[in-house]
Design a protein around this motif. Structure first.
Motif, PDB file in Angstrom:
ATOM      1  N   ALA A 194       0.838  -1.204   0.000  1.00 58.54           N
ATOM      2  CA  ALA A 194       0.000   0.000   0.000  1.00 58.54           C
ATOM      3  C   ALA A 194       0.871   1.251   0.000  1.00 58.54           C
ATOM      4  O   ALA A 194       0.547   2.248  -0.665  1.00 58.54           O
ATOM      5  N   LEU A 195       1.998   1.206   0.727  1.00 51.59           N
ATOM      6  CA  LEU A 195       2.924   2.336   0.731  1.00 51.59           C
ATOM      7  C   LEU A 195       3.522   2.536  -0.652  1.00 51.59           C
ATOM      8  O   LEU A 195       3.622   3.668  -1.144  1.00 51.59           O
ATOM      9  N   HIS A 196       3.912   1.441  -1.284  1.00 54.74           N
ATOM     10  CA  HIS A 196       4.459   1.527  -2.643  1.00 54.74           C
ATOM     11  C   HIS A 196       3.427   2.124  -3.592  1.00 54.74           C
ATOM     12  O   HIS A 196       3.743   3.008  -4.405  1.00 54.74           O
ATOM     13  N   LYS A 197       2.184   1.679  -3.482  1.00 59.42           N
ATOM     14  CA  LYS A 197       1.128   2.199  -4.346  1.00 59.42           C
ATOM     15  C   LYS A 197       0.904   3.681  -4.105  1.00 59.42           C
ATOM     16  O   LYS A 197       0.662   4.449  -5.050  1.00 59.42           O
ATOM     17  N   GLU A 198       0.994   4.106  -2.846  1.00 58.72           N
ATOM     18  CA  GLU A 198       0.817   5.514  -2.526  1.00 58.72           C
ATOM     19  C   GLU A 198       1.849   6.367  -3.248  1.00 58.72           C
ATOM     20  O   GLU A 198       1.539   7.436  -3.779  1.00 58.72           O
ATOM     21  N   PHE A 199       3.089   5.891  -3.295  1.00 52.39           N
ATOM     22  CA  PHE A 199       4.135   6.616  -4.016  1.00 52.39           C
ATOM     23  C   PHE A 199       3.850   6.644  -5.512  1.00 52.39           C
ATOM     24  O   PHE A 199       3.980   7.690  -6.158  1.00 52.39           O
ATOM     25  N   ASP A 200       3.457   5.498  -6.063  1.00 52.47           N
ATOM     26  CA  ASP A 200       3.200   5.438  -7.507  1.00 52.47           C
ATOM     27  C   ASP A 200       2.079   6.381  -7.922  1.00 52.47           C
ATOM     28  O   ASP A 200       2.100   6.961  -9.020  1.00 52.47           O
ATOM     29  N   GLU A 201       1.105   6.552  -7.055  1.00 57.16           N
ATOM     30  CA  GLU A 201      -0.017   7.428  -7.388  1.00 57.16           C
ATOM     31  C   GLU A 201       0.366   8.905  -7.354  1.00 57.16           C
ATOM     32  O   GLU A 201      -0.394   9.755  -7.834  1.00 57.16           O
ATOM     33  N   LEU A 202       1.548   9.208  -6.828  1.00 55.64           N
ATOM     34  CA  LEU A 202       2.040  10.587  -6.821  1.00 55.64           C
ATOM     35  C   LEU A 202       2.873  10.929  -8.048  1.00 55.64           C
ATOM     36  O   LEU A 202       3.307  12.069  -8.211  1.00 55.64           O
ATOM     37  N   THR A 203       3.110   9.946  -8.906  1.00 53.22           N
ATOM     38  CA  THR A 203       3.942  10.199 -10.083  1.00 53.22           C
ATOM     39  C   THR A 203       3.226  11.094 -11.077  1.00 53.22           C
ATOM     40  O   THR A 203       1.992  11.138 -11.134  1.00 53.22           O
ATOM     41  N   GLN A 204       4.026  11.810 -11.859  1.00 59.19           N
ATOM     42  CA  GLN A 204       3.506  12.673 -12.920  1.00 59.19           C
ATOM     43  C   GLN A 204       3.676  11.943 -14.258  1.00 59.19           C
ATOM     44  O   GLN A 204       4.797  11.612 -14.643  1.00 59.19           O
ATOM     45  N   PRO A 205       2.578  11.645 -14.964  1.00 56.24           N
ATOM     46  CA  PRO A 205       2.702  10.928 -16.239  1.00 56.24           C
ATOM     47  C   PRO A 205       3.654  11.594 -17.221  1.00 56.24           C
ATOM     48  O   PRO A 205       4.382  10.904 -17.943  1.00 56.24           O
ATOM     49  N   GLU A 206       3.692  12.911 -17.249  1.00 60.77           N
ATOM     50  CA  GLU A 206       4.584  13.595 -18.188  1.00 60.77           C
ATOM     51  C   GLU A 206       6.042  13.249 -17.923  1.00 60.77           C
ATOM     52  O   GLU A 206       6.826  13.027 -18.850  1.00 60.77           O
ATOM     53  N   TYR A 207       6.392  13.201 -16.650  1.00 64.02           N
ATOM     54  CA  TYR A 207       7.763  12.835 -16.278  1.00 64.02           C
ATOM     55  C   TYR A 207       8.065  11.410 -16.720  1.00 64.02           C
ATOM     56  O   TYR A 207       9.104  11.117 -17.325  1.00 64.02           O
ATOM     57  N   SER A 208       7.163  10.498 -16.400  1.00 64.36           N
ATOM     58  CA  SER A 208       7.385   9.085 -16.687  1.00 64.36           C
ATOM     59  C   SER A 208       7.481   8.822 -18.187  1.00 64.36           C
ATOM     60  O   SER A 208       8.299   8.010 -18.636  1.00 64.36           O
ATOM     61  N   LEU A 209       6.657   9.497 -18.959  1.00 64.44           N
ATOM     62  CA  LEU A 209       6.695   9.301 -20.410  1.00 64.44           C
ATOM     63  C   LEU A 209       7.999   9.836 -20.997  1.00 64.44           C
ATOM     64  O   LEU A 209       8.534   9.273 -21.961  1.00 64.44           O
ATOM     65  N   GLN A 210       8.532  10.920 -20.415  1.00 61.26           N
ATOM     66  CA  GLN A 210       9.844  11.410 -20.853  1.00 61.26           C
ATOM     67  C   GLN A 210      10.932  10.382 -20.575  1.00 61.26           C
ATOM     68  O   GLN A 210      11.841  10.169 -21.383  1.00 61.26           O
ATOM     69  N   LEU A 211      10.835   9.738 -19.414  1.00 59.26           N
ATOM     70  CA  LEU A 211      11.809   8.698 -19.058  1.00 59.26           C
ATOM     71  C   LEU A 211      11.744   7.544 -20.051  1.00 59.26           C
ATOM     72  O   LEU A 211      12.780   7.049 -20.513  1.00 59.26           O
ATOM     73  N   HIS A 251       5.246   2.677 -13.592  1.00 60.24           N
ATOM     74  CA  HIS A 251       5.324   2.512 -12.142  1.00 60.24           C
ATOM     75  C   HIS A 251       6.504   1.611 -11.762  1.00 60.24           C
ATOM     76  O   HIS A 251       7.139   1.835 -10.720  1.00 60.24           O
ATOM     77  N   ARG A 252       6.812   0.622 -12.568  1.00 57.37           N
ATOM     78  CA  ARG A 252       7.973  -0.249 -12.301  1.00 57.37           C
ATOM     79  C   ARG A 252       9.262   0.557 -12.343  1.00 57.37           C
ATOM     80  O   ARG A 252      10.197   0.294 -11.576  1.00 57.37           O
ATOM     81  N   LEU A 253       9.329   1.544 -13.227  1.00 57.85           N
ATOM     82  CA  LEU A 253      10.545   2.342 -13.375  1.00 57.85           C
ATOM     83  C   LEU A 253      10.594   3.514 -12.407  1.00 57.85           C
ATOM     84  O   LEU A 253      11.674   4.049 -12.129  1.00 57.85           O
ATOM     85  N   ALA A 254       9.435   3.923 -11.883  1.00 58.83           N
ATOM     86  CA  ALA A 254       9.387   5.106 -11.018  1.00 58.83           C
ATOM     87  C   ALA A 254      10.143   4.894  -9.721  1.00 58.83           C
ATOM     88  O   ALA A 254      10.700   5.832  -9.146  1.00 58.83           O
ATOM     89  N   GLY A 255      10.182   3.645  -9.241  1.00 56.45           N
ATOM     90  CA  GLY A 255      10.766   3.384  -7.938  1.00 56.45           C
ATOM     91  C   GLY A 255      12.246   3.629  -7.855  1.00 56.45           C
ATOM     92  O   GLY A 255      12.736   4.180  -6.874  1.00 56.45           O
TER      93      GLY A 255
END
Length: 440
Positions: free
Chosen positions: A283-300, A354-358
């Motif tokens: 649940a803690l991991h999911k909480e972090f993933d839900e704070l990600t910005q899609p624009e950032y992740s798509l750039q990555l 989300h796999r890469l966000a961590g």
């Protein structure tokens, strides 16, 4: 304790390793430019008897700083402040062989080793960010193979500079008035295809003889380089089997070059989410993933794979056929790692992000302290790791949980020290102090 025990480094990233760490309520984003914050963190790692603090660096601004704390503090300034606040913990910094000069770099690390009492380590990188070229007056970033060719010569030059003073050269005899034996200080007179350096270094040989040589890079060139020069390797793996294959390959390459494989430590990254139950950790991991910005992740994803996707495609499958493999991207170890995740897990775009966000491709685990310790022990005892770069998802709380809850479990199992046995990073890592190579 058993003769072979884990090596643990604290890998510090501003705010933490999850891309959304700075947005998490348990972080202190206003302190990520406060040296007192990092000194406190280093003291906590030292109290836990960690081998080293590691600080990564790059000579350009990340192109995604709009959404994440991805600026770069200069590591020698940073580590010097940590050296003054600690006594035993190792101090490892990244420095580029592409965008520095060997004499300056040799001076910086030698100074850090002297002033810290022998705790310095050099993470040797060739720099993968092409935007760095413009910061140094270059029209283009040197290609992968050229960067590694320069790196090999660069390391040889720095080694000669660190060995240009024999151990007995510093006399300091007040009675005779002789401060240094100049017959034991040697110009290196290096002239090679890319570098020309006269020497000698303007500092005596440092407490460790040479700072520890660390390398990060798992491509074919990176493995070859590590087998020849590295004493510790930072690497990223998602599966036990992949880590085992890398570990066996690297040790075999070192042995084939006449090196003792036990003097080449393999230290994968691991980013742990820890809870009192597995469900709480997830649940803690999911909480972090839900704070990600899609624009950032798509750039990555664009940078790693060449995939140009929009937010409208987040919940669809990753279009494997559109992945670009040409040029340097296809040669990179992180490219292969992400591609393996796609092929093995068949994630949606959002799931992959989300796999890469961590931890940018390093292994992320979620579980109780015992479950996290189980995974470290499994990799350690089954030929996949000599230790780990611990990459807390957020700071300082993510590290505190690991130090307070996982480290005691590792100690109960005889896998990690209760206190330091030595004073230098080489002693922590079980590495010998090298003799100065003869001047040629």
């Amino acid at each position: 304790m058993s003769a072979r025990t884990l090596r643990l480094n604290l890998f510090v990233y501003p705010g933490g390793h999850h891309e959304a760490a700075w947005r998490y309520h348990g972080t202190d984003p206003e302190r990520i430019l406060d040296i007192g914050f990092y000194q406190d963190l280093a003291r906590r790692a030292e109290a836990a008897a960690f081998d080293a603090v590691f600080f990564a660096d790059g000579p350009s601004l990340a192109d995604n700083v709009r959404y994440a704390s991805r600026f770069r503090l200069e590591p020698f300034t940073w580590l010097s402040a940590l050296a003054a606040a600690t006594e035993r913990i190792g101090l490892i910094a990244t420095a580029s062989t592409t965008y520095t000069e060997p004499y300056n770099l040799a001076r910086l690390f030698s100074s850090l080793d002297h002033l810290s009492g022998g705790r310095a380590g050099w993470n040797i990188v060739t720099t993968g960010a092409p935007q760095a070229a413009g910061n140094f007056g270059l029209d283009a970033h040197p290609v992968h193979a050229e960067r590694y060719e320069r790196a090999r010569e660069f390391v040889e030059v720095v080694t000669k500079l660190w060995d240009s003073w024999e151990d007995e050269a510093l006399v300091v005899d007040q009675k005779s008035g002789v401060f240094a034996d100049t017959d034991r200080i040697h110009a290196i007179d290096h002239t090679g295809p890319r570098l020309r350096v006269r020497g000698p270094l303007n500092l005596p040989r440092s407490p460790q003889g040479r700072p520890v040589y660390v390398q990060a890079g798992s491509s074919e060139d990176g493995r070859s380089f590590a087998a020849a020069y590295a004493e510790a390797v930072f690497t990223a793996h998602q599966t036990l089997r992949g880590a085992q294959e890398f570990y066996a390959d690297l040790k075999a390459r070192a042995g084939a070059l006449g090196r003792d494989p036990d003097r080449l430590l393999v230290l994968p990254g691991i980013s742990p989410f820890i809870g009192s139950t597995e469900a709480e950790a997830r649940a803690l991991h999911k909480e972090f993933d839900e704070l990600t910005q899609p624009e950032y992740s798509l750039q990555l994803l664009r940078r790693l794979l060449g995939l140009r996707l929009s937010a409208a495609e987040l919940d669809g499958p990753v279009p494997r056929q559109l992945v670009e493999t040409r040029g340097e991207r296809g040669n990179g170890s992180r490219f292969r790692l992400v591609l393996d995740i796609i092929d093995r897990e068949q994630p949606t775009v959002r799931e992959l992000l989300h796999r890469l966000a961590g931890a940018r491709g390093h292994r992320v685990v979620a579980g109780t302290p015992e479950q996290v310790a189980d995974q470290l022990q499994e990799w350690f005892e089954h030929g996949a790791a000599d230790g780990f770069n611990v990459m807390p998802p957020w700071l300082a709380g993510g590290f505190d949980l690991f130090a307070d809850q996982v480290v005691p479990v590792l100690r109960e199992r005889g896998l990690f020290r209760a206190a330091y046995d030595g004073a230098t990073l080489r002693e922590h890592y079980g590495l010998p102090r090298p003799a100065a190579a003869p001047v040629r």
